[in-house]
Design a protein around this motif. Structure first.
Motif, mmCIF file in Angstrom:
data_model
loop_
_atom_site.group_PDB
_atom_site.id
_atom_site.type_symbol
_atom_site.label_atom_id
_atom_site.label_comp_id
_atom_site.label_asym_id
_atom_site.label_seq_id
_atom_site.Cartn_x
_atom_site.Cartn_y
_atom_site.Cartn_z
ATOM 1 N N CYS A 24 0.710 -1.513 -0.092
ATOM 2 C CA CYS A 24 0.147 0.116 0.096
ATOM 3 C C CYS A 24 1.080 1.431 -0.192
ATOM 4 N N LEU A 25 1.799 1.342 0.836
ATOM 5 C CA LEU A 25 2.662 2.586 0.903
ATOM 6 C C LEU A 25 3.670 2.606 -0.263
ATOM 7 N N TRP A 26 4.280 1.516 -0.469
ATOM 8 C CA TRP A 26 5.219 1.814 -1.831
ATOM 9 C C TRP A 26 4.641 2.007 -3.168
ATOM 10 N N ILE A 27 3.355 1.333 -3.481
ATOM 11 C CA ILE A 27 2.615 1.513 -4.496
ATOM 12 C C ILE A 27 2.144 2.847 -4.773
ATOM 13 N N ALA A 28 1.747 3.486 -3.648
ATOM 14 C CA ALA A 28 1.232 4.675 -3.573
ATOM 15 C C ALA A 28 2.373 5.762 -3.841
ATOM 16 N N THR A 29 3.526 5.441 -3.447
ATOM 17 C CA THR A 29 4.826 6.232 -3.635
ATOM 18 C C THR A 29 5.022 6.210 -5.086
ATOM 19 N N ALA A 30 5.164 5.001 -5.562
ATOM 20 C CA ALA A 30 5.453 4.914 -7.019
ATOM 21 C C ALA A 30 4.324 5.770 -7.740
ATOM 22 N N LEU A 31 3.218 5.787 -7.464
ATOM 23 C CA LEU A 31 2.196 6.602 -8.172
ATOM 24 C C LEU A 31 2.711 8.164 -8.047
ATOM 25 N N SER A 32 3.072 8.762 -6.874
ATOM 26 C CA SER A 32 3.522 9.854 -6.684
ATOM 27 C C SER A 32 4.788 10.114 -7.751
ATOM 28 N N ILE A 33 5.756 9.334 -7.724
ATOM 29 C CA ILE A 33 6.687 9.318 -8.650
ATOM 30 C C ILE A 33 6.229 9.438 -10.083
ATOM 31 N N PHE A 34 5.289 8.761 -10.424
ATOM 32 C CA PHE A 34 4.921 8.611 -11.875
ATOM 33 C C PHE A 34 4.331 9.942 -12.309
ATOM 34 N N TYR A 35 3.429 10.484 -11.372
ATOM 35 C CA TYR A 35 2.748 12.035 -11.642
ATOM 36 C C TYR A 35 3.826 13.111 -11.702
#
Length: 308
Positions: free
Chosen positions: A94-105
């Motif tokens: 949950c934490l790392w995928i949400a972080t990956a989403l932030s990086i993607f944006y």
């Protein structure tokens, strides 16, 4: 805890549980339907699907632990290990995928450095690299948890069951808080850096627009602000989630059941409320969400759904 307070807290927990499942379920269902119809799925939609599935898993594990603590006092060793390791896995992703989403944006919008222009063409490779790198943190976390848990369980000797309330306190004091502090610093910092870089990118973009005598309503400015809202909401709800766990640990030490209940309700905002924010920040998901609400409104009023 009195019956009235117990009813209120149970209602709040169930409501957040339902909201989380519906929000994350909508993300998964809508994107899967698009996947079937279009035979392809954008990288951001793929990230959203995986994030939604991990959050549904976290919600079910949290509600299962809630029911356990409300109904029984003892738990077997094997059940305890399964609960701990499943919670670690779901909260990690949950934490790392949400972080990956932030990086993607950040990669999709920011373009003020040459390296961003280079990474814009390789977002999938970078996101996969970030998630694969997070597996090292996961492995270290699982190993540390396993050692600490085994050391504590050895205090029970040959007993096949342990006191759940005492175990619960130990997990929060030695396992959960350690995990949140030591293994959440890196992904949280990456999301925070993404936000700061987006702010810098927006500032440079606005300066450029002023030089060109253009307004602030251009698509790039709107994209910056939308991405910033999503990342800020993630950082905010995750901070609330972390603080709720920390306060719960203190409350258990002081045997304050009311504070524990409040923190439980507050902590559930992370996997449920943030997913709703993601829906409202995504034009495609928002359109589906509003359409469902409108249909429900017609159903509740006993009216026929108008055809377009």
């Amino acid at each position: 805890m009195g019956p009235v307070l117990h009813s209120i807290s149970t209602t709040a927990v169930v409501a957040e549980f339902i909201l989380g499942n519906l929000s994350n379920g909508l993300i998964v269902l809508n994107n899967c339907i698009d996947w079937i119809n279009k035979r392809e799925l954008s990288p951001v939609d793929q990230i959203l699907i995986i994030l939604a599935i991990s959050r549904v898993t976290l919600l079910w594990e949290t509600i299962f632990i809630w029911v356990k603590t409300q109904s029984i006092s003892f738990i077997t060793r094997e059940e305890l290990k399964i609960l701990v390791f499943c919670w670690i896995l779901s909260s990690h992703f949950c934490l790392w995928i949400a972080t990956a989403l932030s990086i993607f944006y950040l990669l999709r919008i920011a373009n003020f450095w040459q390296i961003f222009l280079y990474l814009k063409w390789r977002p999938k490779q970078l996101i996969v690299g970030v998630l694969l790198g997070s597996l090292a943190f996961l492995l270290a976390n699982l190993m540390q948890m396993s050692i600490t848990l085994e050391e504590w369980l050895n205090q029970y000797g040959g007993n096949t069951t342990v006191n759940f309330m005492e175990t619960d306190y130990t997990l929060f004091s030695e396992l959960i808080i350690f995990k949140m502090i030591m293994f959440s610093v890196t992904p949280f910092s990456l999301a925070l850096i993404s936000l700061l870089l987006l702010i810098l990118s927006l500032w440079k973009h606005l300066q450029k627009m002023q030089l060109n005598s253009r307004g602030h309503g251009d698509p790039s400015t709107k994209a910056h602000r939308n991405a910033m809202k999503i990342i800020v909401s993630f950082l905010l709800v995750y901070t609330i989630y972390f603080l709720s766990l920390l306060i719960t640990w203190v409350a258990k030490k002081n045997h304050s059941e009311l504070v524990q209940i409040i923190c439980m309700i507050t902590g559930l905002t992370y996997p449920s409320i943030h997913s709703l924010i993601l829906i409202l920040g995504n034009s495609k998901l928002k359109q589906t969400y509003l359409l469902i609400l409108r249909h429900l409104g017609y159903r509740l009023k006993g009216q026929n759904i108008p055809t377009i």
